[in-house]
Motif scaffolding. Sequence first.
Motif, mmCIF file in Angstrom:
data_model
loop_
_atom_site.group_PDB
_atom_site.id
_atom_site.type_symbol
_atom_site.label_atom_id
_atom_site.label_comp_id
_atom_site.label_asym_id
_atom_site.label_seq_id
_atom_site.Cartn_x
_atom_site.Cartn_y
_atom_site.Cartn_z
ATOM 1 N N ASP A 155 0.790 -1.109 -0.078
ATOM 2 C CA ASP A 155 -0.030 -0.042 0.049
ATOM 3 C C ASP A 155 0.836 1.209 -0.137
ATOM 4 O O ASP A 155 0.221 2.206 -0.249
ATOM 5 C CB ASP A 155 -0.917 -0.061 1.308
ATOM 6 C CG ASP A 155 -1.924 -1.265 1.194
ATOM 7 O OD1 ASP A 155 -2.546 -1.170 0.018
ATOM 8 O OD2 ASP A 155 -2.057 -2.009 2.052
ATOM 9 N N ARG A 156 2.256 1.079 0.192
ATOM 10 C CA ARG A 156 3.249 2.247 0.027
ATOM 11 C C ARG A 156 2.960 3.332 1.053
ATOM 12 O O ARG A 156 2.668 4.580 0.352
ATOM 13 C CB ARG A 156 2.977 2.784 -1.536
ATOM 14 C CG ARG A 156 3.717 1.692 -2.410
ATOM 15 C CD ARG A 156 4.943 1.137 -1.992
ATOM 16 N NE ARG A 156 5.429 0.198 -3.053
ATOM 17 C CZ ARG A 156 6.478 -0.675 -2.922
ATOM 18 N NH1 ARG A 156 7.423 -0.394 -2.100
ATOM 19 N NH2 ARG A 156 6.832 -1.586 -3.772
ATOM 20 N N MET A 157 2.474 3.041 2.124
ATOM 21 C CA MET A 157 2.216 4.453 3.140
ATOM 22 C C MET A 157 3.334 4.531 3.812
ATOM 23 O O MET A 157 3.897 4.058 4.869
ATOM 24 C CB MET A 157 1.082 3.649 4.182
ATOM 25 C CG MET A 157 -0.024 3.277 3.698
ATOM 26 S SD MET A 157 -1.264 2.779 4.887
ATOM 27 C CE MET A 157 -1.693 4.148 5.741
ATOM 28 N N THR A 158 4.164 5.418 3.217
ATOM 29 C CA THR A 158 5.523 5.936 3.535
ATOM 30 C C THR A 158 5.550 7.311 4.282
ATOM 31 O O THR A 158 4.307 8.095 3.994
ATOM 32 C CB THR A 158 6.538 6.006 2.389
ATOM 33 O OG1 THR A 158 5.852 6.892 1.538
ATOM 34 C CG2 THR A 158 6.718 4.592 1.625
ATOM 35 N N SER A 159 6.689 7.614 4.893
ATOM 36 C CA SER A 159 6.539 8.900 5.588
ATOM 37 C C SER A 159 6.711 10.022 4.470
ATOM 38 O O SER A 159 7.924 9.993 3.729
ATOM 39 C CB SER A 159 7.401 8.964 6.756
ATOM 40 O OG SER A 159 7.732 10.252 7.097
ATOM 41 N N GLU A 211 4.473 10.257 12.020
ATOM 42 C CA GLU A 211 2.975 10.256 11.501
ATOM 43 C C GLU A 211 2.206 9.321 11.002
ATOM 44 O O GLU A 211 1.238 8.402 11.538
ATOM 45 C CB GLU A 211 2.812 11.693 10.652
ATOM 46 C CG GLU A 211 1.186 12.036 10.088
ATOM 47 C CD GLU A 211 1.149 12.934 9.191
ATOM 48 O OE1 GLU A 211 0.299 13.546 8.912
ATOM 49 O OE2 GLU A 211 2.401 13.294 8.442
ATOM 50 N N VAL A 212 2.785 8.371 10.148
ATOM 51 C CA VAL A 212 2.322 7.246 9.402
ATOM 52 C C VAL A 212 2.126 6.038 10.295
ATOM 53 O O VAL A 212 1.113 5.520 10.474
ATOM 54 C CB VAL A 212 2.841 7.173 8.003
ATOM 55 C CG1 VAL A 212 2.305 5.779 7.481
ATOM 56 C CG2 VAL A 212 2.611 8.223 7.254
ATOM 57 N N LEU A 257 4.932 13.309 18.151
ATOM 58 C CA LEU A 257 4.268 13.363 19.468
ATOM 59 C C LEU A 257 2.741 13.364 19.591
ATOM 60 O O LEU A 257 2.202 12.511 20.308
ATOM 61 C CB LEU A 257 4.495 14.687 20.362
ATOM 62 C CG LEU A 257 6.188 14.792 20.480
ATOM 63 C CD1 LEU A 257 6.370 16.312 20.826
ATOM 64 C CD2 LEU A 257 6.334 13.913 21.972
ATOM 65 N N ALA A 258 2.032 13.745 18.494
ATOM 66 C CA ALA A 258 0.670 13.609 18.040
ATOM 67 C C ALA A 258 0.287 12.280 18.040
ATOM 68 O O ALA A 258 -0.897 11.863 18.609
ATOM 69 C CB ALA A 258 0.033 14.687 17.142
ATOM 70 N N ALA A 259 0.797 11.589 17.328
ATOM 71 C CA ALA A 259 0.600 10.322 16.856
ATOM 72 C C ALA A 259 0.736 9.157 18.151
ATOM 73 O O ALA A 259 -0.202 8.357 18.465
ATOM 74 C CB ALA A 259 1.635 9.644 15.804
#
Length: 291
Positions: free
Chosen positions: A46-50, A94-95, A137-139
């Motif tokens: 799915d190529r969910m990269t940063s 994030e990811v 940090l949010a993640a």
Amino acid sequence: MSTTQHTAQSTSELLARDSFIERNARSRAKALLDENSMRELAGPFDRMTSPWLAMQNIVVQADDGVVVAKGTLDGRPTVVLAIEGAFQGGSMGEVGGAKIAGALELAAEDNRNGVPTQAVILFETGGVRLQEANLGLAAIAEIQAAIVDLRRYRPVIGVSAGTVGCYGGMSIAAGLCSYLILTGEARLGLNGPQVIEQEAGIAEFDSRDRPLIWSLTGGEQRHQAQLADRCVQDDTAAIRATLAELFRQELPAQPRSARYAAFLADLEQVDASAQASALQVRAIYAKGGVS
């Protein structure tokens, strides 16, 4: 039994083990789930990269270092979230953070819809990914909120085997789990040895003193100090069996994090003017945060 025979037996037992530490994240997840039950979600294809690492000329990974696996463990619906410590030190961006938080949120939704889904998080992480700063940090905050939500319905069990350990904001996430399993090779702490030495000096904590590090933050010490529920050997079958045992116990009477006031009272007994020994720490936390 002679010393030679004992050594030969110990060596034979060691060679017979299926090391969990030597597996990568995807292999760990597959080994914990029932045979042929694993289905990977948001996987590498799915190529969910940063998007942020590439901007800083850092090679990305197609799954951002997080494996999300759905299947059954001991016949029960289970999601396993495995962090790959070999990619960016298992740091959360994030990811990767969104994958973990999202999977936990979906597991909680399953429970609200009558599907009793439980979760395992495999912690091999130094905490927030510095290259992604506030996004990381949010993640992590979202992961922590999702753990607290899901643990109302079914256990969320954390596992840290080694060799990276579990540090930073993700050590807080580990502390929020219903149960926590460590191996003797694991380390658990809010700040890593090098960070402590950098900020407080080598007299406070020598990051090259490996016996000191493991005596204070290693898996056996954390278990004896009531900050982890089990300390098991580095063996895949042993870890899987311990997970099944804890899941069968259902939810703990009270999460460890809910006993924070008693733990803080114990912490006040520490003499900060001198470096605490492992035995002193064990004695202080012997009650496990129970007043």
